[in-house]
Design a protein around this motif. Structure first.
Motif, PDB file in Angstrom:
ATOM      1  N   ALA B  55      27.998  47.058  47.320  1.00 29.88           N
ATOM      2  CA  ALA B  55      28.241  46.391  46.041  1.00 29.88           C
ATOM      3  C   ALA B  55      29.206  45.221  46.209  1.00 29.88           C
ATOM      4  O   ALA B  55      29.254  44.328  45.368  1.00 29.88           O
ATOM      5  N   PHE B  57      32.607  45.681  46.718  1.00 29.72           N
ATOM      6  CA  PHE B  57      33.965  46.025  46.313  1.00 29.72           C
ATOM      7  C   PHE B  57      34.871  46.260  47.513  1.00 29.72           C
ATOM      8  O   PHE B  57      36.082  46.224  47.406  1.00 29.72           O
ATOM      9  N   PRO B  77      31.297  40.320  44.976  1.00 32.37           N
ATOM     10  CA  PRO B  77      30.433  41.305  44.306  1.00 32.37           C
ATOM     11  C   PRO B  77      29.628  40.726  43.141  1.00 32.37           C
ATOM     12  O   PRO B  77      28.514  41.169  42.903  1.00 32.37           O
ATOM     13  N   TYR B  78      30.193  39.717  42.431  1.00 33.06           N
ATOM     14  CA  TYR B  78      29.489  39.232  41.244  1.00 33.06           C
ATOM     15  C   TYR B  78      28.360  38.264  41.584  1.00 33.06           C
ATOM     16  O   TYR B  78      27.674  37.776  40.697  1.00 33.06           O
TER      17      TYR B  78
END
Lengths: 271, 364
Positions: B55, B57, B77-78
């Motif tokens: 992900a 993180f 992550p975004y």
């Protein structure tokens, strides 16, 4: 039968204790409230009758009017500034580990240890030295300092209670750090921030010791004006204005409780 | 074969250390396009760290991560387009169901009418149509779970990451949700990585299972293979119930393999295609409780062993019967029904048969 009696007795004891504490907590305010409706020219307790004349005088006395407006101005600026600085501090302390973090936390709590007298006196001397004397700026600066620990604590507690998974979820869905702050973190901190602001406002409105030093006639807040009044007059006007101030602060508290939940605000004392 | 041309996710020699602790060690793994892969392991095995690295993180200490053909090791992550369902759902409490599901689409600046249609479709997929305007607090645990799923699938992620999503539900709901998760996977066709410590969930849901322990992969296999042919002792004892017999020396005798165990016990199995086992080698035998059977009277049966009953654990459809088998140690049998409790009371001597043809035989 014995068990029944024991339950009744212990229940009776419990409620007596509650009544006693409640009475003890409210007695000073009750005495002032009762005195404020006395028709007599002198402060008397218990009152010999009922009259609202001192309320009329309190509301029309120019010094009180001016001081109330001063207080509102100071409170508005002081609690807003306090919120801004306190939120930033709380965020820093909660989110980052850095050298001097412990020292910062100690400094933040210091207004709880340093007497208001000392704080006021210090700002008085500083203001004189900077030739800004007893201006609004100095009064606001004093109030910001005094309210900062409470605001910081309130925002800090809200931050602690914020599930970090929520920010992660937003990030995972494509929100940049700034968007996470604006759409998730800040909205969820709002109750804590509003609570902190209200506590600061209540403290600032009723603060007396430090304000006595840093205000002049032009900038004095209501508690200071009340003190000046007692030194010159002995009629129940002072009781009436006290009752009005208590009522005003209570209304603020009720609003806070209605919209934010008092528990949340009082949680500022819980670690 | 499907998927082999372009894997959905590739982990190449990924390591992750936290201070002195190495959570993941040089791990390589490929997730095929459209499959439901499960990471299974005890807590602390590194499966959650692996998920967080996918992900974005957590940043790997070494190695690289490729999602959809793009190296995303350094991508924040975004910008990864993974859809994650968190253990406690992590729904935004200040938004209603619609806004929760629409969050990812808003971040992607999707047009209003298109968004409404996509959210509606996603809610339909998780059977929550009509609840769009509900507050999160008004939803049951199962409904919150569905909102979290809808929020993750609506962005059409390159890979759907499920972090123990069923662990917060009560037992009855968990079974039903497993079936629904599987159906949802069929309908969306999304490549899915499911993390769990629950072997039943893993066996029931997955196309393939990755068993992890101490930051390393122990075995990657389909649920059937994993249960029948565990690659090592850890997998054998982690997946399902299994009896571990004392170490044995083996040799071949015609069409049989003979196992000699300390205490004079000799067990036999039919010879099978197992290249890892040579004559004279020390071997470990693992036998499932369902491959141990009670022998009545003097009826002939392979690998008959005398033992004493020590406990019965009634489970409804079957009973787990524990016996003390002398040199073979304590064993557990799975007996259908509950009649065995009366037929072979605790303390009584019985005979059991060990079916070694279905046993797991590992070289020492």
């Amino acid at each position: 039968m014995n068990a029944w009696l024991a339950t009744r007795l212990s229940a009776g004891l419990f409620w007596s204790a509650v009544a006693l504490i409640l009475g003890y907590m409210t007695i000073p305010a009750l005495v002032v409230l009762m005195t404020s409706v006395s028709p007599s020219e002198l402060l008397e307790f218990p009152p010999s009758g009922f009259s609202l004349r001192w309320y009329e005088r309190a509301l029309t006395y120019p010094d009180f009017q001016g001081a109330f407006v001063n207080g509102l101005i100071v409170t508005a600026f002081a609690s807003s500034l306090s919120l801004l600085i306190g939120s930033a501090f709380a965020y820093l302390v909660e989110r980052y580990t850095f050298g001097g973090r412990v020292a910062l936390e100690a400094i933040l709590a210091s207004p709880l240890i340093v007497p208001h007298f000392t704080t006021g006196f210090g700002f008085l001397l500083l203001g004189a030295n900077l030739r800004i004397g007893q201006s609004y700026a100095v009064v606001v600066a004093t109030h910001v300092l005094l309210t900062l620990p409470f605001v910081t604590r309130s925002v800090y507690v809200s931050l602690r209670n914020l599930d970090p998974a929520l920010e992660r979820a937003a990030t995972n869905l494509g929100a940049s750090p700034l968007q996470v702050l604006r759409r998730v973190t800040l909205p969820l901190l709002l109750p804590g921030m509003a609570g902190g602001w209200l506590v600061a406002a209540m403290l600032s409105l009723t603060e007396f010791t430090a304000s006595l030093y840093v205000t002049a006639q032009r900038t004095q807040t209501l508690p200071v004006a009340m003190y000046t009044y007692v030194r010159e007059y002995t009629d129940p006007t002072i009781a009436a204005i006290s009752a009005l101030l208590i009522t005003f602060t209570t209304i603020l508290m009720l609003i806070a409780n209605r919209y934010l939940g008092l528990r949340r605000i009082l949680a500022i004392d819980a670690h | 074969m499907k998927g082999e041309a372009s894997p959905a996710v590739e982990l190449i020699k990924v390591s992750k250390s936290f201070d002195a602790v190495q959570a993941v060690r040089e791990l390589s793994l490929t997730i095929r396009q459209g499959e439901l892969l499960t990471l299974l392991g005890p807590s602390g095995c590194g499966k959650t760290t692996l998920l967080n690295m996918l992900a974005g993180f957590e940043v790997p200490s070494a190695g690289s991560i490729v999602i959809g053909g793009r190296d995303v090791t350094a991508v924040p992550p975004y910008r990864r387009n993974t859809g994650m369902v968190f253990q406690n759902y992590a729904l935004f409490p200040h938004m209603n169901v619609f806004d929760n599901v629409a969050f990812g689409l808003r971040m992607r600046k999707m047009a209003k009418f298109e968004m409404a249609r996509a959210v509606g479709h996603a809610l339909e997929m998780v059977k929550l149509e009509g609840l769009a305007s509900r507050r999160i607090r008004q939803l049951s645990g199962g409904q919150q779970q569905r909102v979290a799923l809808a929020r993750a699938i609506v962005i059409e992620p390159k890979v759907l990451l499920l972090d123990e999503p069923l662990s917060a539900l009560d037992r009855n709901l968990r079974g039903a949700m497993q079936v629904e998760l599987r159906e949802l996977h069929e309908r969306t066709g999304l490549t899915t990585l499911f993390v769990t410590h629950d072997q039943e969930e893993a066996l029931g849901l997955s196309d393939r299972i990755v068993v992890m322990s101490r930051g390393e992969i122990q075995q990657v296999a389909t649920p059937l293979e994993l249960y029948r042919l565990p690659a090592n002792g850890f997998v054998a004892s982690f997946i399902g119930e299994i009896n571990r017999l004392p170490p044995a020396r083996c040799r071949t005798e015609g069409n049989d393999v003979v196992f000699e165990i300390a205490g004079g016990i000799v067990l036999r199995a039919r010879k099978r295609n197992q290249p890892t086992i040579g004559a004279g080698q020390e071997t470990h035998l693992f036998v499932r409780p369902e491959h141990l059977t009670l022998v009545e009277g003097d009826r002939p049966a392979p690998n008959r062993v005398s033992c004493r009953v020590t406990a019965h654990l009634y489970q409804g459809a079957y009973t787990l019967t524990r016996v003390d088998a002398g040199p073979l140690g304590n064993l557990q049998l799975r007996v259908l029904g509950g009649e065995v409790i009366a037929a072979a009371p605790i303390g009584s001597q019985i005979k059991i048969s060990i079916d070694l043809d279905k046993a797991v035989i590992l070289a020492g």
